[in-house]
Design an enzyme around this catalytic site. Structure first.
Site, PDB file in Angstrom:
ATOM      1  N   TYR A  72       0.817  -1.225   0.000  1.00 57.92           N
ATOM      2  CA  TYR A  72       0.000   0.000   0.000  1.00 57.92           C
ATOM      3  C   TYR A  72       0.840   1.259   0.000  1.00 57.92           C
ATOM      4  CZ  TYR A  72       0.704   0.975   5.031  1.00 57.92           C
ATOM      5  OH  TYR A  72       1.234   1.284   6.253  1.00 57.92           O
ATOM      6  N   ASP A 122      -5.736  -2.790   3.520  1.00 54.25           N
ATOM      7  CA  ASP A 122      -4.535  -2.119   3.017  1.00 54.25           C
ATOM      8  C   ASP A 122      -4.225  -2.527   1.581  1.00 54.25           C
ATOM      9  OD1 ASP A 122      -4.115  -0.796   5.410  1.00 54.25           O
ATOM     10  OD2 ASP A 122      -2.577  -2.188   6.129  1.00 54.25           O
ATOM     11  N   HIS A 166     -10.961  -3.635   9.403  1.00 59.07           N
ATOM     12  CA  HIS A 166      -9.665  -3.201   8.890  1.00 59.07           C
ATOM     13  C   HIS A 166      -8.927  -4.375   8.246  1.00 59.07           C
ATOM     14  CE1 HIS A 166      -6.489  -0.346   8.372  1.00 59.07           C
ATOM     15  NE2 HIS A 166      -5.604  -1.173   8.916  1.00 59.07           N
ATOM     16  N   TYR A 170      -8.217  -8.482  12.433  1.00 61.20           N
ATOM     17  CA  TYR A 170      -8.677  -7.467  13.382  1.00 61.20           C
ATOM     18  C   TYR A 170     -10.199  -7.389  13.332  1.00 61.20           C
ATOM     19  CZ  TYR A 170      -3.763  -6.007  13.288  1.00 61.20           C
ATOM     20  OH  TYR A 170      -2.387  -5.981  13.362  1.00 61.20           O
ATOM     21  N   ASP A 177      -7.265   4.726   9.180  1.00 60.74           N
ATOM     22  CA  ASP A 177      -6.395   4.411   8.043  1.00 60.74           C
ATOM     23  C   ASP A 177      -7.171   3.732   6.919  1.00 60.74           C
ATOM     24  OD1 ASP A 177      -5.366   4.256  10.682  1.00 60.74           O
ATOM     25  OD2 ASP A 177      -3.546   3.237  10.047  1.00 60.74           O
ATOM     26  N   ARG A 247      -1.259  10.794  12.140  1.00 59.58           N
ATOM     27  CA  ARG A 247      -1.308  10.232  10.789  1.00 59.58           C
ATOM     28  C   ARG A 247      -2.616   9.503  10.514  1.00 59.58           C
ATOM     29  NH1 ARG A 247       3.782   7.483   9.403  1.00 59.58           N
ATOM     30  NH2 ARG A 247       2.970   5.384   9.757  1.00 59.58           N
ATOM     31  N   SER A 248      -3.223   8.916  11.536  1.00 61.22           N
ATOM     32  CA  SER A 248      -4.507   8.259  11.284  1.00 61.22           C
ATOM     33  C   SER A 248      -5.542   9.276  10.808  1.00 61.22           C
ATOM     34  CB  SER A 248      -4.993   7.527  12.539  1.00 61.22           C
ATOM     35  OG  SER A 248      -5.342   8.427  13.571  1.00 61.22           O
ATOM     36  N   GLY A 250      -4.686  11.992   9.279  1.00 59.44           N
ATOM     37  CA  GLY A 250      -4.210  12.364   7.952  1.00 59.44           C
ATOM     38  C   GLY A 250      -4.752  11.446   6.873  1.00 59.44           C
ATOM     39  N   TRP A 251      -4.749  10.138   7.156  1.00 59.70           N
ATOM     40  CA  TRP A 251      -5.344   9.187   6.215  1.00 59.70           C
ATOM     41  C   TRP A 251      -6.812   9.522   5.961  1.00 59.70           C
ATOM     42  CZ3 TRP A 251      -1.969   6.725   3.577  1.00 59.70           C
ATOM     43  CH2 TRP A 251      -0.883   6.038   4.130  1.00 59.70           C
TER      44      TRP A 251
END
Length: 406
Positions: A72, A122, A166, A170, A177, A247-248, A250-251
């Site tokens: 990814y 992903d 996800h 999980y 993300d 960053r999560s 941000g995704w």
């Protein structure tokens, strides 16, 4: 005459021998180095892309791995290269993407190291680069690979409320993300090949994540949500993970501005996602450091060990700038994006004498659960390895620079 012929023959022999000796290299002799010099007059997007190519002549090498993989992060980089192609028209960038794709997708359309039944969201992300390649080449391998990834989403396990897990490993979990990994591809495929009949479902993914990770006090979003509330990291009342990882978000921000490219103007879900984008943008603006950057753990700037992180900052720049350009966000967010990009260049970019650039202070990776166990605590997030030139940062850097026309 005989002597004359002998002299001429000797001269020819010596010339040929000399020429041959010049063309033969000793076993350990190498070609003279001819390093690429990257001009500082180029836009930052191209300076980064050319730096990536200089370090890694083939895209699969960018993960510093010994084998070719469908990945990814490489897909993210290739997406940024395709956007750079649109801006510059330079086929160097599309050639880089196509060479990678031909290594990871065989002539029948089978994807290397891909297992549909792993149901790993992903794995969907790299599919976005295949739309362009299919249009460019009309090669059926790309259409077959696109269809395979769409098949994964058709059977992908979901929470009881309808959200994509996800990963199969999980169960019952949605991570921020995952919206970037799955939703833009889902929307692109559905609008192109399926008459846009799944837009409601795509919007629902954003709604479920936003409503179940939202923090009333800060307006920020927690990294993940476990609908079953069984995970050790999950709050037993809400299912939310414990911390705000930049960053999560941000995704999720990039997912919103990208998926809106495919949602019809008249669809009510369009305004819904624009609403989420504005609310989260407002919350993030309150946590922007005076350098323009954001911390690894968003809301704890003064806690020991926290640091200004590159990948999230690049993702926020891209989302703010594209969001304004497309008319989703007010003008102030474009200014905030410019401030942030200047901060990235001033604080986190290192430049070599030959013009090669490096992006520093990138969180290498972060997640929840698994083995070894990741608890989502502050100490966990700041303790993950910090890297230079990691793909989580370089791809978003190129997208950020393009979005500002830097």
């Amino acid at each position: 005459m005989k002597v004359g012929f002998e002299i001429v023959g000797l001269v020819l022999f010596l010339l040929l021998s000399f020429g041959c000796k010049q063309s033969v290299k000793a076993p350990n002799e190498q070609e003279p180095l001819n390093p690429m010099v990257i001009s500082d007059s180029l836009p930052w997007s191209e300076r980064m892309a050319l730096s990536v190519i200089k370090r890694h002549p083939e895209a699969w090498q960018t993960e510093n791995d010994s084998v070719v993989k469908w990945n990814y992060k490489i897909g993210l980089l290739c997406t940024s290269f395709e956007e750079l192609l649109k801006k510059t028209g330079n086929i160097k960038y599309s050639d880089y993407v196509e060479a990678y794709s031909q290594k990871v997708i065989d002539s029948s359309g089978q994807i290397l190291n891909y297992r549909l039944k792993d149901y790993n969201i992903d794995m969907i992300n790299s599919g976005k680069m295949l739309f362009y390649l299919y249009d460019k080449t009309n090669d059926e391998r790309y259409l077959h690979a696109l269809t395979t990834l769409r098949q994964q989403l058709k059977g992908h396990p979901r929470t009881k409320s309808g959200g994509f897990w996800h990963k199969k490993i999980y169960p019952n979990q949605m991570w921020l993300d995952g919206l970037y990994m799955g939703a833009p591809f889902y929307a692109a495929y559905n609008t192109r090949f399926e008459n846009a009949d799944k837009i409601d479902d795509i919007v629902k993914q954003f709604r479920l994540v936003y409503q179940n990770t939202y923090d009333q006090e800060t307006g920020l979003l927690y990294h993940a949500w476990d609908e079953s509330k069984q995970m050790e990291w999950a709050d037993k009342l809400t299912g939310k993970s414990p911390g705000f990882w930049s960053r999560s978000m941000g995704w999720y921000m990039m997912a919103m501005v990208d998926v809106l490219d495919f949602i019809p103007e008249e669809h009510p879900g369009r305004d819904e996602i624009i609403g989420y984008l504005n609310k989260l943008s407002g919350a993030l603006a309150k946590h922007q450091h005076n350098t323009g950057l954001w911390y690894q753990v968003t809301d704890l700037p003064n806690k020991e060990g926290n640091y200004l992180e590159a990948s999230a900052s690049c993702m926020f720049v891209y989302a703010f700038a594209k969001g304004h350009t497309k008319g989703y966000l007010p003008e102030k967010y474009y200014s905030l994006a410019q401030k942030a990009f200047n901060g990235i260049v001033g604080e986190l970019v290192k430049i070599e004498e030959d013009g090669e650039i490096h992006l520093t202070q990138i969180c290498g990776s972060a997640g929840l659960g698994g083995n070894p166990y990741r608890d989502g605590s502050f100490e966990y997030y700041v303790g993950e390895t910090i890297k230079t030139d990691n793909l989580h940062g370089t791809g978003p850097f190129i997208l950020a620079a393009l979005s500002l026309d830097q």
